[in-house]
Design an enzyme around this catalytic site. Structure first.
Site, PDB file in Angstrom:
ATOM      1  N   ASP A  50      44.150  29.020  34.379  1.00 46.29           N
ATOM      2  CA  ASP A  50      44.919  30.010  35.131  1.00 46.29           C
ATOM      3  C   ASP A  50      44.735  31.417  34.579  1.00 46.29           C
ATOM      4  O   ASP A  50      45.262  31.738  33.509  1.00 46.29           O
ATOM      5  CB  ASP A  50      46.405  29.616  35.076  1.00 46.29           C
ATOM      6  CG  ASP A  50      47.276  30.541  35.898  1.00 46.29           C
ATOM      7  OD1 ASP A  50      46.756  31.223  36.802  1.00 46.29           O
ATOM      8  OD2 ASP A  50      48.495  30.576  35.639  1.00 46.29           O
ATOM      9  N   ASP A  58      42.923  35.873  40.710  1.00 49.95           N
ATOM     10  CA  ASP A  58      43.656  34.801  40.037  1.00 49.95           C
ATOM     11  C   ASP A  58      42.992  33.452  40.322  1.00 49.95           C
ATOM     12  O   ASP A  58      42.865  33.056  41.475  1.00 49.95           O
ATOM     13  CB  ASP A  58      45.107  34.802  40.543  1.00 49.95           C
ATOM     14  CG  ASP A  58      45.971  33.789  39.824  1.00 49.95           C
ATOM     15  OD1 ASP A  58      45.519  33.223  38.809  1.00 49.95           O
ATOM     16  OD2 ASP A  58      47.115  33.560  40.275  1.00 49.95           O
TER      17      ASP A  58
END
Ligand SMILES: *[C@@H]1O[C@H](CO)[C@@H](O)[C@H](O)[C@H]1NC(C)=O
Ligand SMILES: *[C@@H]1O[C@H](CO)[C@@H](O)[C@H](O)[C@H]1NC(C)=O
Ligand SMILES: *[C@@H]1O[C@H](CO)[C@@H](O)[C@H](O)[C@H]1NC(C)=O
Ligand SMILES: *[C@@H]1O[C@H](CO)[C@@H](O)[C@H](O)[C@H]1NC(C)=O
Ligand SMILES: *[C@@H]1O[C@H](CO)[C@@H](O)[C@H](O)[C@H]1NC(C)=O
Ligand SMILES: *[C@@H]1O[C@H](CO)[C@@H](O)[C@H](O)[C@H]1NC(C)=O
Ligand SMILES: *[C@@H]1O[C@H](CO)[C@@H](O)[C@H](O)[C@H]1NC(C)=O
Ligand SMILES: *[C@@H]1O[C@H](CO)[C@@H](O)[C@H](O)[C@H]1NC(C)=O
Length: 446
Positions: A109, A322
């Protein structure tokens, strides 16, 4: 999670020492495989998008104010919790913790920093994970992270005073409706899918969670790759990292995450754009902001105001890249232009895809197995670098439904460039040079 500037400065020194002790002693680079979370092999593509989208929205609640989320998603997701959504769109990396090393899959992440996994004993508040539970008592290299370590989330609270004897820093990291809590530890981690390029790195600060929400189905934790000091990138002093995500609907193949010197992109077709520094503190300072100046569909430049993606002093507005979000969200002013441009090219009947996919613009294909019509590529104009998305990276089809794989966000909120749009692209985050580079790639063969 917020830390002052002076704490950050002392941290840089520590990070440097960690690098000398680890990466410099032979293990030059880290290479690991990435696979997409896909718990249920029988799920249809639209159901899958629906689950992934709803998980996105839960994650993003922590990034935006609740007001913005409530406005942008209406009532679609509010009744469900992430545990009902086993098929997220996140990508998993496998790493190993402790001595002897115990391997487990974790979400990679770039939108957060903390590295965490579930620790035994952990009964009532642990979620079912696809790997044996790590028990710190069975590892010879576990230690509780000292509260005065510069990587301790409690260091700020001590204000320079010596920690109380036996001090252990308890954390509770929240991600939207998801959260994980436990004690900060220090461990030796082993990275690398193949024995030949394995790297064992001691003294990594991590979260040893003994209580979590049940939102992490399919993983056994998370690896933060953000800009903050607790992220794996910062702790390794890697300087740069890259990843290549296999196509979303290809659950057989493995992509790649590279950390350190082996993360490189060269050749023709490589484009680079500078990161934009966050004007605000954590969590905004964790994010990788990009400067998106326009969007084209085919040869047509869409009429989007130059300040649609302006980053404001409080860190809202702007666009981040992201790996942990699936579907790109754009502020509504930009989204509506994209939506209208797609509609102007498609003659198929629209269908309400919101139930099956959660997406706002969907078309009915003649039959469930029909191939969608050809579409031109979409170009995202970043500062100094055009990124070309083939149709399969902005449209998604399955079971006879074909949808625009993007969603809208309240004007003025933060936009997110998600991993669906990043498939089959090798993306390099050069945190030292403050540059993002990318090139089209066949990620299963990288
Ligand atoms: C998103 O777009 C839909 C229709 O395309 C619209 O009804 C909705 O109000 C928009 N949401 C936001 C937050 O602008
Ligand atoms: C942390 O505190 C202990 C005990 O007071 C002390 O021995 C140690 O040097 C301190 N470490 C740092 C990094 O300040
Ligand atoms: C962590 O924070 C979340 C959200 O505030 C809360 O619901 C949860 O109960 C907390 N967990 C613990 C163990 O404190
Ligand atoms: C987690 O560990 C802490 C510290 O040992 C303890 O206070 C807490 O009760 C534990 N929580 C659960 C749910 O076991
Ligand atoms: C995900 O959760 C579902 C039910 O909530 C469960 O059946 C499944 O085994 C879980 N998957 C993993 C990989 O833990
Ligand atoms: C994935 O693997 C299965 C079984 O090996 C095969 O039947 C299927 O065609 C593969 N799918 C893709 C997209 O390669
Ligand atoms: C790419 O560049 C790196 C250093 O920037 C170099 O080490 C590597 O050999 C290059 N790879 C290719 C395929 O040219
Ligand atoms: C974004 O890019 C444009 C075009 O190159 C430039 O004029 C502008 O100053 C950039 N904004 C930021 C915040 O870097």
């Amino acid at each position: 999670m917020s830390s002052s500037t002076s704490q950050m400065a002392s941290l840089a020194v520590l990070v440097f020492l960690v690098v000398c002790a680890t990466l410099a002693s032979g293990a030059a680079s880290v290479r690991v495989g990435l696979t997409r979370i896909h718990s249920d092999p029988d799920i249809t593509a639209p159901e899958f998008v629906r689950d992934a989208l709803r998980r996105d929205m839960h994650r993003q609640q922590s990034r935006f104010s609740g007001r913005e989320l409530a406005e942008s998603d209406g009532t679609t997701v509010s009744a469900r919790t992430r545990k009902d959504l086993p098929n997220g769109g996140e990508y998993l990396m496998t790493l190993a913790i402790g001595t002897p090393p115990l391997s487990y899959p974790a979400i990679a992440d770039t939108g957060s920093d903390l590295i965490w996994t579930q620790c035994a004993p952990c009964a009532a508040q642990c979620f079912a994970q696809p790997a044996p539970l790590y028990n710190p008592a069975s590892s010879t290299t576990f230690g509780v992270l000292p509260c005065n370590s510069s990587l301790s989330m409690c260091a700020g609270a001590l204000a320079g005073a010596p920690p109380p004897p036996g001090c252990a820093c308890m954390y509770n990291q929240t991600y939207g409706t998801g959260w994980t809590a436990g004690v900060q530890g220090s461990e030796t981690f082993t990275f690398g899918s193949a024995a030949a390029d394995q790297a064992r790195v001691p003294g990594i600060a991590f979260g040893c969670s003994n209580a979590s929400s049940s939102d992490w189905n399919g993983s056994a934790g998370l690896v933060g790759l953000g800009r903050g000091s607790l992220s794996l990138v910062s702790q390794l002093g890697a300087g740069r990292f890259s990843y290549c995500l296999t196509p979303f609907q290809d659950t057989n193949s493995t992509g790649t995450l590279l950390l350190g010197p082996s993360a490189a992109l060269n050749g023709t077709g490589v484009r680079s754009t500078p990161f934009v520094a966050s004007p605000a503190k954590a969590p905004m300072s964790t994010y990788y902001y990009l400067n998106l100046t326009g969007i084209s569909l085919g040869a047509k430049a869409l009429s989007i105001s130059p300040n649609a993606f302006s980053l404001k002093a409080d860190g809202t507005g702007g666009l981040i890249i992201d790996s942990g979000t699936t579907i790109t969200s754009l502020v509504n002013a930009a989204y509506q232009q994209v939506r209208a441009a797609v509609q102007s090219l498609v003659t198929l009947p629209t269908t309400d895809g919101s139930d099956s996919t959660g997406l706002d613009l969907c078309y009915a294909l003649p039959t469930p197995t029909s191939a969608p019509p050809a579409m031109p590529s979409m170009t995202l104009h970043f500062d100094g670098a055009d990124m070309v998305l083939p149709a399969d990276s902005y449209m998604i089809s399955g079971s006879g439904v074909w949808c625009l794989a993007m969603r809208n966000q309240t004007d003025g909120a933060m936009s997110t460039f998600g991993n669906y749009q990043q498939q089959n692209m090798h993306i390099l985050y050069d945190v030292r040079k403050e540059m993002l580079s990318f090139a089209p790639a066949k990620c299963s063969t990288l």
